[in-house]
Design an enzyme around this catalytic site. Structure first.
Site, PDB file in Angstrom:
ATOM      1  N   HIS A  72       0.838  -1.201   0.000  1.00 26.53           N
ATOM      2  CA  HIS A  72       0.000   0.000   0.000  1.00 26.53           C
ATOM      3  C   HIS A  72       0.873   1.251   0.000  1.00 26.53           C
ATOM      4  O   HIS A  72       1.753   1.394   0.844  1.00 26.53           O
ATOM      5  CB  HIS A  72      -0.920   0.023   1.228  1.00 26.53           C
ATOM      6  CG  HIS A  72      -2.089  -0.904   1.098  1.00 26.53           C
ATOM      7  ND1 HIS A  72      -3.301  -0.663   1.689  1.00 26.53           N
ATOM      8  CD2 HIS A  72      -2.237  -2.072   0.429  1.00 26.53           C
ATOM      9  CE1 HIS A  72      -4.147  -1.635   1.380  1.00 26.53           C
ATOM     10  NE2 HIS A  72      -3.516  -2.514   0.624  1.00 26.53           N
ATOM     11  N   TYR A 201      -8.963   5.534   8.152  1.00 21.36           N
ATOM     12  CA  TYR A 201      -9.051   5.872   9.583  1.00 21.36           C
ATOM     13  C   TYR A 201     -10.086   6.997   9.694  1.00 21.36           C
ATOM     14  O   TYR A 201      -9.870   8.065   9.108  1.00 21.36           O
ATOM     15  CB  TYR A 201      -7.705   6.374  10.121  1.00 21.36           C
ATOM     16  CG  TYR A 201      -6.637   5.300  10.225  1.00 21.36           C
ATOM     17  CD1 TYR A 201      -5.896   4.905   9.105  1.00 21.36           C
ATOM     18  CD2 TYR A 201      -6.354   4.695  11.447  1.00 21.36           C
ATOM     19  CE1 TYR A 201      -4.912   3.933   9.209  1.00 21.36           C
ATOM     20  CE2 TYR A 201      -5.363   3.718  11.562  1.00 21.36           C
ATOM     21  CZ  TYR A 201      -4.648   3.341  10.434  1.00 21.36           C
ATOM     22  OH  TYR A 201      -3.674   2.374  10.540  1.00 21.36           O
ATOM     23  N   PRO A 293      -3.628   0.399  19.074  1.00 22.46           N
ATOM     24  CA  PRO A 293      -3.379  -0.046  17.688  1.00 22.46           C
ATOM     25  C   PRO A 293      -3.550   1.029  16.612  1.00 22.46           C
ATOM     26  O   PRO A 293      -3.352   0.739  15.428  1.00 22.46           O
ATOM     27  CB  PRO A 293      -4.398  -1.181  17.494  1.00 22.46           C
ATOM     28  CG  PRO A 293      -5.452  -0.952  18.515  1.00 22.46           C
ATOM     29  CD  PRO A 293      -4.838  -0.222  19.651  1.00 22.46           C
ATOM     30  N   LYS A 297       1.363  -0.027  15.114  1.00 22.73           N
ATOM     31  CA  LYS A 297       2.776  -0.079  15.499  1.00 22.73           C
ATOM     32  C   LYS A 297       3.177  -1.235  16.416  1.00 22.73           C
ATOM     33  O   LYS A 297       4.371  -1.459  16.641  1.00 22.73           O
ATOM     34  CB  LYS A 297       3.170   1.238  16.193  1.00 22.73           C
ATOM     35  CG  LYS A 297       3.238   2.407  15.254  1.00 22.73           C
ATOM     36  CD  LYS A 297       4.390   2.255  14.271  1.00 22.73           C
ATOM     37  CE  LYS A 297       4.273   3.165  13.078  1.00 22.73           C
ATOM     38  NZ  LYS A 297       4.483   2.519  11.801  1.00 22.73           N
ATOM     39  N   TYR A 385       4.349   6.589  10.003  1.00 28.76           N
ATOM     40  CA  TYR A 385       3.473   5.485   9.623  1.00 28.76           C
ATOM     41  C   TYR A 385       4.241   4.410   8.851  1.00 28.76           C
ATOM     42  O   TYR A 385       4.046   3.210   9.085  1.00 28.76           O
ATOM     43  CB  TYR A 385       2.276   5.996   8.805  1.00 28.76           C
ATOM     44  CG  TYR A 385       1.163   4.978   8.713  1.00 28.76           C
ATOM     45  CD1 TYR A 385       0.192   4.893   9.712  1.00 28.76           C
ATOM     46  CD2 TYR A 385       1.094   4.080   7.652  1.00 28.76           C
ATOM     47  CE1 TYR A 385      -0.825   3.939   9.649  1.00 28.76           C
ATOM     48  CE2 TYR A 385       0.088   3.137   7.580  1.00 28.76           C
ATOM     49  CZ  TYR A 385      -0.873   3.069   8.579  1.00 28.76           C
ATOM     50  OH  TYR A 385      -1.863   2.118   8.522  1.00 28.76           O
TER      51      TYR A 385
HETATM   52  P1  RFL Z   1       2.295 -12.007  21.415  1.00 32.37           P
HETATM   53  O1  RFL Z   1       1.735 -12.007  20.032  1.00 32.37           O
HETATM   54  O2  RFL Z   1       1.368 -11.671  22.545  1.00 32.37           O
HETATM   55  O3  RFL Z   1       2.948 -13.442  21.653  1.00 32.37           O
HETATM   56  C1  RFL Z   1       3.385 -13.856  22.918  1.00 32.37           C
HETATM   57  C2  RFL Z   1       3.299 -15.353  23.003  1.00 32.37           C
HETATM   58  O4  RFL Z   1       3.783 -15.777  24.284  1.00 32.37           O
HETATM   59  C3  RFL Z   1       2.916 -16.790  24.812  1.00 32.37           C
HETATM   60  N1  RFL Z   1       3.043 -16.811  26.270  1.00 32.37           N
HETATM   61  C4  RFL Z   1       3.851 -17.682  26.925  1.00 32.37           C
HETATM   62  N2  RFL Z   1       4.647 -18.635  26.473  1.00 32.37           N
HETATM   63  C5  RFL Z   1       5.347 -19.361  27.394  1.00 32.37           C
HETATM   64  N3  RFL Z   1       5.259 -19.143  28.725  1.00 32.37           N
HETATM   65  C6  RFL Z   1       4.467 -18.185  29.215  1.00 32.37           C
HETATM   66  N4  RFL Z   1       4.377 -17.989  30.532  1.00 32.37           N
HETATM   67  C7  RFL Z   1       3.708 -17.393  28.304  1.00 32.37           C
HETATM   68  N5  RFL Z   1       2.848 -16.372  28.437  1.00 32.37           N
HETATM   69  C8  RFL Z   1       2.443 -16.034  27.186  1.00 32.37           C
HETATM   70  C9  RFL Z   1       1.537 -16.383  24.299  1.00 32.37           C
HETATM   71  O5  RFL Z   1       0.648 -17.491  24.283  1.00 32.37           O
HETATM   72  C10 RFL Z   1       1.862 -15.865  22.903  1.00 32.37           C
HETATM   73  O6  RFL Z   1       1.790 -16.879  21.929  1.00 32.37           O
HETATM   74  O7  RFL Z   1       3.535 -11.007  21.544  1.00 32.37           O
HETATM   75  P2  RFL Z   1       4.667 -10.633  20.451  1.00 32.37           P
HETATM   76  O8  RFL Z   1       5.224 -11.866  19.798  1.00 32.37           O
HETATM   77  O9  RFL Z   1       5.573  -9.668  21.117  1.00 32.37           O
HETATM   78  O10 RFL Z   1       3.874  -9.877  19.281  1.00 32.37           O
HETATM   79  C11 RFL Z   1       3.269  -8.646  19.496  1.00 32.37           C
HETATM   80  C12 RFL Z   1       2.062  -8.482  18.577  1.00 32.37           C
HETATM   81  O11 RFL Z   1       1.229  -9.614  18.711  1.00 32.37           O
HETATM   82  C13 RFL Z   1       1.275  -7.201  18.895  1.00 32.37           C
HETATM   83  O12 RFL Z   1       2.133  -6.122  19.151  1.00 32.37           O
HETATM   84  C14 RFL Z   1       0.356  -6.786  17.718  1.00 32.37           C
HETATM   85  O13 RFL Z   1      -0.625  -7.747  17.474  1.00 32.37           O
HETATM   86  C15 RFL Z   1      -0.314  -5.427  17.993  1.00 32.37           C
HETATM   87  N6  RFL Z   1      -1.248  -5.028  16.941  1.00 32.37           N
HETATM   88  C16 RFL Z   1      -0.795  -4.477  15.757  1.00 32.37           C
HETATM   89  N7  RFL Z   1       0.508  -4.321  15.533  1.00 32.37           N
HETATM   90  C17 RFL Z   1       0.971  -3.815  14.340  1.00 32.37           C
HETATM   91  O14 RFL Z   1       2.200  -3.648  14.180  1.00 32.37           O
HETATM   92  N8  RFL Z   1       0.124  -3.494  13.309  1.00 32.37           N
HETATM   93  C18 RFL Z   1      -1.228  -3.635  13.439  1.00 32.37           C
HETATM   94  O15 RFL Z   1      -1.942  -3.392  12.472  1.00 32.37           O
HETATM   95  C19 RFL Z   1      -1.737  -4.110  14.710  1.00 32.37           C
HETATM   96  N9  RFL Z   1      -3.053  -4.270  14.905  1.00 32.37           N
HETATM   97  C20 RFL Z   1      -2.619  -5.190  17.130  1.00 32.37           C
HETATM   98  C21 RFL Z   1      -3.511  -4.777  16.082  1.00 32.37           C
HETATM   99  C22 RFL Z   1      -3.141  -5.728  18.315  1.00 32.37           C
HETATM  100  C23 RFL Z   1      -4.497  -5.842  18.474  1.00 32.37           C
HETATM  101  N10 RFL Z   1      -4.955  -6.399  19.698  1.00 32.37           N
HETATM  102  C24 RFL Z   1      -5.866  -7.479  19.780  1.00 32.37           C
HETATM  103  C25 RFL Z   1      -4.290  -6.052  20.934  1.00 32.37           C
HETATM  104  C26 RFL Z   1      -4.877  -4.899  16.235  1.00 32.37           C
HETATM  105  C27 RFL Z   1      -5.383  -5.392  17.434  1.00 32.37           C
HETATM  106  C28 RFL Z   1      -6.875  -5.445  17.560  1.00 32.37           C
HETATM  107  C1  PHB Z   2      -5.676  -4.304  11.133  1.00 35.13           C
HETATM  108  O1  PHB Z   2      -5.816  -4.538   9.931  1.00 35.13           O
HETATM  109  O2  PHB Z   2      -5.960  -5.148  12.005  1.00 35.13           O
HETATM  110  C2  PHB Z   2      -5.174  -2.972  11.565  1.00 35.13           C
HETATM  111  C3  PHB Z   2      -4.730  -2.088  10.600  1.00 35.13           C
HETATM  112  C4  PHB Z   2      -4.261  -0.834  11.002  1.00 35.13           C
HETATM  113  C5  PHB Z   2      -4.266  -0.499  12.341  1.00 35.13           C
HETATM  114  C6  PHB Z   2      -4.687  -1.406  13.294  1.00 35.13           C
HETATM  115  C7  PHB Z   2      -5.147  -2.643  12.911  1.00 35.13           C
HETATM  116  O3  PHB Z   2      -3.849   0.745  12.707  1.00 35.13           O
END
Ligand code: RFL
Ligand code: PHB
Length: 390
Positions: A72, A201, A293, A297, A385
């Site tokens: 994109h 957004y 989110p 980031k 971004y």
């Molecule tokens: P995770 O993905 O939470 O993975 C951690 C893993 O550790 C396990 N765990 C354990 N394992 C062993 N022993 C223990 N005691 C443990 N405790 C936990 C868990 O089961 C899990 O599998 O962390 P990690 O790898 O640092 O990754 C981070 C990302 O997942 C997170 O930052 C993103 O998803 C945030 N996020 C977004 N980030 C972006 O860069 N771009 C996006 O568009 C974006 N959209 C989002 C998001 C997060 C969202 N939510 C649900 C918070 C959208 C949403 C809605």
């Molecule tokens: C997503 O596609 O889940 C998403 C995209 C952009 C954001 C957050 C989440 O800023």
């Protein structure tokens, strides 16, 4: 059991680091609290910075991303009925982002780890990190009712916000900073054509909305909801009606609705724990910091940690140089705080804050008016971004 690096957490941070290290013949064991299917059922991030996608390629895991992900070169900001395209590519000298779901990317990393015969132990319980300030840390846990120990050189805490790693650092050694926001994001996934070919957004007096996607036939939409709401309060019909009410009229004829295949509410939080290391324990990703989110980031910030940590570990093993590990926390935190600032700013700009005074509401309007009318301000938005350099 013995290994060089014991990685706690099989999310994207842990798996990416494991893959990069394994490719350099550095031995890793990953332990994960859940099973693989559970990890792969979480719908989360969708937008990758170029730095992150490059690391996926460097890890040998970028093939499907490059085939199925969408590049994109811009996104849109809506304010009521006003719609403005942010030309990321033009504002940043040709840089872009990649739309590719975290679920798919994690699957690619698991596949690569299995192909490389890397050891991942699932369903671990009662994880304890011991002797972290010595040269021989021990990770103890139980699996299938048996107690196991992993003897290693370094422990990487990549176990997310609720993991055990950060909590293993003595209270007096860690400073925590944070804020929770008085709202959450209700997200749905639906097998419908995205309303727009680029992300939208939307700021609206009823609350923020985001139109995103996973591919040309799979849409991801979010709306700001009070944090007290639960998923049961939101039928699909109620969701679509609310989304419709927050989008500009010009988009409505393209909005396809359908039944949701996933629906969840995520709280919004900013959080940083510092330092990001303690003895031979190194925290990475959500284990050390969380962003709301709004600027996409979270995963990308985790990716920057992995970049610094990976290089520091290479220096330690290939050049017998520990400076990178000593400096890891301060280097990572410098970028972490820039990302925190951007995510907080973008959240503050686009959401309705229930407690805001009339003065604060007018300032928010003015901030957005300024942004949308100034190429300089748009360049700052675009630079952040697409992702700050590592
Ligand atoms: P995770 O993905 O939470 O993975 C951690 C893993 O550790 C396990 N765990 C354990 N394992 C062993 N022993 C223990 N005691 C443990 N405790 C936990 C868990 O089961 C899990 O599998 O962390 P990690 O790898 O640092 O990754 C981070 C990302 O997942 C997170 O930052 C993103 O998803 C945030 N996020 C977004 N980030 C972006 O860069 N771009 C996006 O568009 C974006 N959209 C989002 C998001 C997060 C969202 N939510 C649900 C918070 C959208 C949403 C809605
Ligand atoms: C997503 O596609 O889940 C998403 C995209 C952009 C954001 C957050 C989440 O800023």
């Amino acid at each position: 059991m013995k290994t060089q690096i014991c990685i706690i957490g099989g999310g994207p941070s842990g798996l990416l680091l494991a893959q990069l290290l394994n490719n350099n013949a550095i031995d890793t064991v990953v332990i994960e609290r859940r099973n693989k299917e559970h990890v792969l059922s979480r719908i989360r991030a969708g937008v990758l910075e170029q730095g992150f996608s490059k690391m996926m390629r460097d890890a040998g895991c970028g093939e499907r991303m490059d085939k199925e992900g969408e590049v994109h070169s811009g996104f849109q900001i809506a304010d009521g009925n006003r719609l403005k395209r942010i030309d990321l590519s033009k504002l940043t000298g040709g840089r872009t982002v990649m739309v590719y779901g975290q679920t798919e990317l994690t699957r690619d990393l698991y596949d690569a780890r299995e192909r490389a015969n890397g050891l991942t132990i699932y369903n671990v319980e009662d994880v304890n990190l011991n002797d972290l300030t010595t040269d021989a840390p021990v990770v103890e846990f139980s699996v299938n009712g048996e107690t196991e120990q992993i003897y290693c050189d370094l422990v990487v805490g990549a176990d997310g916000f609720h993991g055990v790693s950060r909590k293993s650092i003595p209270k007096g050694k860690l400073t925590e900073h944070g804020r929770t926001y008085p709202f959450g994001w209700l997200g749905i996934l639906s097998r419908t054509k995205p309303v727009s070919s680029e992300l939208v957004y939307a700021r609206h007096s009823r609350g923020f909305a985001l139109c995103s996607m996973r591919n040309k036939l799979l849409s991801r939409y979010y709306i700001q909801v009070p944090i007290s709401d639960s998923v049961e309060d939101w039928s699909d019909d109620r969701f679509w009606n609310e989304l419709r009410s927050r989008l500009p009229d010009s988009l409505l004829s393209s909005l396809e609705t359908g039944s949701s295949i996933e629906k969840s509410i995520a709280p919004l939080r900013s959080y940083v724990a510092e330092p990001m290391s303690y003895g031979n324990l190194f925290l990475a990703g959500d284990a050390a910091h969380i962003v709301p989110p709004t600027g996409a980031k979270g995963l990308n910030s985790a990716g920057a940690d992995i970049y610094y940590l990976y290089r520091a570990i290479l220096d330690r093993y290939l050049r017998d140089d520990k400076t990178g590990l000593d400096n890891y926390s301060s280097k990572a935190l410098t970028r972490v705080w820039k990302t925190q600032r951007f995510s907080w700013w973008m959240t503050s700009l686009l959401h309705v804050f229930p407690e805001a005074t009339s003065f604060e509401k007018r300032l928010q309007e003015s901030e957005l008016n300024y942004l949308l009318s100034s190429e300089n301000a748009l360049s700052l938005l675009a630079e952040n971004y697409v992702g700050l350099p590592y």
